[in-house]
Design a protein around this motif. Structure first.
Motif, PDB file in Angstrom:
ATOM      1  N   TYR A  71      -2.861  -1.343  86.775  1.00 53.83           N
ATOM      2  CA  TYR A  71      -1.994  -0.216  87.098  1.00 53.83           C
ATOM      3  C   TYR A  71      -2.067   0.080  88.582  1.00 53.83           C
ATOM      4  CZ  TYR A  71      -1.735   0.424  82.106  1.00 53.83           C
ATOM      5  OH  TYR A  71      -1.507   0.230  80.781  1.00 53.83           O
ATOM      6  N   GLY A  72      -0.938   0.426  89.138  1.00 49.16           N
ATOM      7  CA  GLY A  72      -0.863   0.728  90.556  1.00 49.16           C
ATOM      8  C   GLY A  72      -1.443   2.093  90.860  1.00 49.16           C
ATOM      9  N   GLY A  73      -1.176   2.565  92.059  1.00 51.09           N
ATOM     10  CA  GLY A  73      -1.716   3.836  92.504  1.00 51.09           C
ATOM     11  C   GLY A  73      -1.166   5.027  91.748  1.00 51.09           C
ATOM     12  N   TYR A  74      -0.003   4.875  91.119  1.00 49.34           N
ATOM     13  CA  TYR A  74       0.629   6.000  90.435  1.00 49.34           C
ATOM     14  C   TYR A  74       0.470   5.925  88.916  1.00 49.34           C
ATOM     15  CZ  TYR A  74       2.694   6.720  94.969  1.00 49.34           C
ATOM     16  OH  TYR A  74       2.878   6.928  96.305  1.00 49.34           O
ATOM     17  N   GLY A  75      -0.341   5.021  88.412  1.00 47.25           N
ATOM     18  CA  GLY A  75      -0.558   4.918  86.981  1.00 47.25           C
ATOM     19  C   GLY A  75       0.530   4.155  86.255  1.00 47.25           C
ATOM     20  N   ILE A  76       1.366   3.452  86.997  1.00 46.72           N
ATOM     21  CA  ILE A  76       2.446   2.666  86.399  1.00 46.72           C
ATOM     22  C   ILE A  76       2.020   1.204  86.426  1.00 46.72           C
ATOM     23  CG2 ILE A  76       4.855   1.977  86.605  1.00 46.72           C
ATOM     24  CD1 ILE A  76       5.344   4.648  88.024  1.00 46.72           C
ATOM     25  N   GLN A  77       2.337   0.477  85.358  1.00 40.82           N
ATOM     26  CA  GLN A  77       1.949  -0.922  85.278  1.00 40.82           C
ATOM     27  C   GLN A  77       2.637  -1.730  86.383  1.00 40.82           C
ATOM     28  OE1 GLN A  77       2.776  -2.835  81.586  1.00 40.82           O
ATOM     29  NE2 GLN A  77       2.033  -4.804  82.274  1.00 40.82           N
ATOM     30  N   ASP A  78       1.861  -2.577  87.034  1.00 42.00           N
ATOM     31  CA  ASP A  78       2.378  -3.424  88.096  1.00 42.00           C
ATOM     32  C   ASP A  78       2.952  -4.690  87.473  1.00 42.00           C
ATOM     33  OD1 ASP A  78       3.028  -4.569  90.443  1.00 42.00           O
ATOM     34  OD2 ASP A  78       0.989  -4.742  91.223  1.00 42.00           O
TER      35      ASP A  78
END
Length: 142
Positions: free
Chosen positions: A23-30
């Motif tokens: 997960y990226g910095g915003y909690g969204i899957q990369d």
């Protein structure tokens, strides 16, 4: 170039270990790094019989082979496995439809009419290939 300023910039930056997480910095899957997630692989069977029905043919063959082993001995299932293997290797050319009648006879399904017998007619298929290209692909020339 000021090396102290560069050192302070590196100290304040994000470590590389955190960038490699799912997960990226915003909690969204990369998605670019990890690929698309498959929801189907995360789902459980919707009914207890669904898994049993998917593996019905395999389980049926195992029961038949164990029965044959108990009645006729160890050599009978081994002979049947060798016959299955030999029959599966014999096929027509890739662009010709094959009925696999020998395999159906060995399995005992030659007298049964099933879903695949009616709706799996290769003459009704939308896909017809070039015979020469299909043979070259099967022989590994392409």
């Amino acid at each position: 170039m000021n090396t102290k300023a560069l050192g302070s910039q590196l100290k304040d930056s994000i470590p590389i270990g955190e960038l490699s997480t799912q997960y990226g910095g915003y909690g969204i899957q990369d998605t670019l790094r990890t690929g698309f997630s498959s929801v189907q692989s995360e789902l459980m069977p919707s009914h207890p019989l669904e898994l049993s029905e998917k593996n019905f043919q395999i389980n049926h063959e195992k029961v038949n082979l164990s029965t044959v082993r108990n009645i006729q001995g160890l050599h009978a299932p081994l002979k049947l496995h060798m016959e299955f293997k030999a029959v599966k290797q014999v096929q027509r050319l890739p662009f010709l439809p094959s009925s696999n009648i020998a395999l159906d006879t060995l399995r005992g399904t030659d007298e049964c009419i099933g879903f695949e017998d009616i709706l799996n007619d290769p003459s009704l298929s939308e896909m017809m290939g070039e015979p020469h290209l299909m043979m070259e692909y099967k022989l590994g020339l392409l």
